[in-house]
Design a protein around this motif. Structure first.
Motif, short mmCIF file in Angstrom:
data_model
loop_
_atom_site.label_atom_id
_atom_site.label_comp_id
_atom_site.label_asym_id
_atom_site.label_seq_id
_atom_site.Cartn_x
_atom_site.Cartn_y
_atom_site.Cartn_z
N PRO A 1 -0.82 5.72 2.86
CA PRO A 1 -0.83 3.93 3.02
C PRO A 1 -2.00 3.54 4.13
O PRO A 1 -2.48 2.78 4.04
N LEU A 2 -2.24 4.49 5.24
CA LEU A 2 -3.26 4.23 6.29
C LEU A 2 -4.50 4.12 5.51
O LEU A 2 -5.55 3.44 5.83
N ILE A 3 -4.82 5.20 4.53
CA ILE A 3 -6.06 5.29 3.90
C ILE A 3 -6.22 3.95 3.10
O ILE A 3 -7.32 3.65 2.95
N ASN A 4 -5.35 3.73 2.32
CA ASN A 4 -5.36 2.63 1.39
C ASN A 4 -5.53 1.55 2.45
O ASN A 4 -6.42 0.36 1.65
N ALA B 1 14.65 9.18 1.35
CA ALA B 1 14.20 8.37 2.46
C ALA B 1 13.14 7.42 2.06
O ALA B 1 12.25 7.65 1.13
N ARG B 2 12.94 6.25 2.76
CA ARG B 2 12.00 5.45 2.48
C ARG B 2 11.47 4.84 3.85
O ARG B 2 12.25 4.48 4.78
N ALA C 1 4.13 1.68 2.77
CA ALA C 1 5.33 1.90 2.52
C ALA C 1 5.24 3.36 1.76
O ALA C 1 4.01 3.44 1.07
N SER C 2 6.03 4.05 1.91
CA SER C 2 6.03 5.49 1.29
C SER C 2 7.61 5.97 1.02
O SER C 2 8.49 5.50 1.89
N LEU D 1 0.82 -1.23 0.10
CA LEU D 1 -0.05 0.02 -0.13
C LEU D 1 0.76 1.29 0.00
O LEU D 1 1.46 1.65 0.94
N PRO D 2 1.15 1.91 -1.15
CA PRO D 2 2.08 2.87 -1.36
C PRO D 2 1.41 4.33 -1.09
O PRO D 2 0.17 4.61 -0.78
N ALA D 3 2.16 5.44 -1.12
CA ALA D 3 1.67 6.68 -1.23
C ALA D 3 1.15 6.95 -2.78
O ALA D 3 1.53 6.20 -3.76
#
Length: 307
Positions: free
Chosen positions: A269-272, A297-298, A291-292, A230-232
């Motif tokens: 990610p939390l919305i997804n 940065a990651r 993940a974002s 679940l990404p940005a």
């Protein structure tokens, strides 16, 4: 020996006004200025959500949904982390912000509170890492984590890498499994490269690979076992390319919310996660990777659905 930590009752709110991307002021001129084609379907430009509320009001609204859904007594919440890309410039206003949120949410037992901002659109995942650590080492029992942001200048609503929405997302991180939507933290990880921080369009998939390796070493779970990544919600070609380069398959990377919502800062990610759970698509015991990436940065958080 550390205690387990659980992510409970994720929730979110969006700006109260939904608009199509065509409502963006001087859309064609902005697109031309970025030197990209006018190709909404290719980029994933769909709707965006605009608010007249402040980030504090958005944070309170989202946190209220999380607290009510969880059934966790408010007196048992002893930690609070608030994330935003823009805290008040005056230090004198920081206490007012914190006091307003804690007062409106009626959280009398919070003994630890902090703000997360320098991780940009990774703020929420960085905060989850901190909250998980505090719960697992026994420092706190239950931490409320909330992120909230809005576009202050409509001229910045559309960037080359994303169409922005206003909104907030929240969850509880607790030592006790409780409520209808619970996930166990399996691991969290981050990677940074200071040389490219601040440079736009410099998302490096090697940082995602480094995070994936950390998560696998911590859990023994190989990347292919992740049910949903679940990404940005950045523009679709960017997300698809970078995550495939990081080793994910097209099936794993979930991009449905790019057109539906756009990029809601650190909340994506939390919305997804909330939306995939609401869809009924996920299975009990499935693995989810939140993940974002931002330039330099990651961050990643690996969860297992348990309830």
């Amino acid at each position: 020996m550390s205690s387990p930590a659980y992510l409970l009752s994720p929730g979110y709110v969006l700006g109260e006004t939904e608009q199509p991307h065509t409502a963006i002021e001087q859309l064609e001129a902005r697109v031309a200025g970025y030197g990209i084609p006018m190709a909404p379907r290719a980029w994933g430009w769909g709707s965006y959500f605009r608010t007249d509320r402040t980030p504090v009001e958005l944070a309170v609204a989202s946190a209220e949904t999380t607290l009510k859904a969880s059934g966790v007594p408010r007196r048992s919440v002893d930690g609070f982390i608030v994330c935003t890309t823009a805290f008040p410039s005056s230090v004198d206003d920081h206490a007012g912000l914190l006091g307003t949120v804690l007062g409106e949410l009626r959280l009398p037992a919070v003994s630890f509170a902090c703000g997360m901002t320098i991780n940009r659109c990774n703020n929420l995942l960085a905060a989850l890492h901190v909250a998980r650590s505090l719960v697992e080492n026994g420092s706190l029992r239950t931490v409320l984590v909330v992120t909230a942001d809005r576009i202050a200048d409509e001229a910045e609503r559309l960037e080359k890498f994303a169409l922005f929405s206003d909104g907030a997302a929240s969850c509880l991180v607790s030592s006790v499994e409780q409520g209808p939507d619970a996930y166990q933290f399996l691991a969290s990880a981050s990677a940074q490269d200071a040389e490219v921080m601040g440079q736009r369009d410099q998302i490096d998939p090697r940082l995602a690979v480094a995070v994936n390796d950390q998560l696998q070493r911590a859990t023994g779970i190989p990347l292919e076992k992740v049910g949903a990544m679940l990404p940005a919600n950045l523009v679709r070609p960017l997300v698809t390319l970078k995550e495939r380069q990081a080793g994910f398959t097209a099936r794993q990377v979930r991009t449905q919310n790019i057109e539906r919502i756009g990029h809601c800062f650190a909340a994506d990610p939390l919305i997804n996660l909330v939306d995939i759970a609401a869809s009924g698509e996920e299975e009990i015991d499935e693995l989810f990777l939140l993940a974002s990436s931002v330039p330099g940065a990651r961050h990643g958080v690996l969860l297992r659905k348990i309830a």
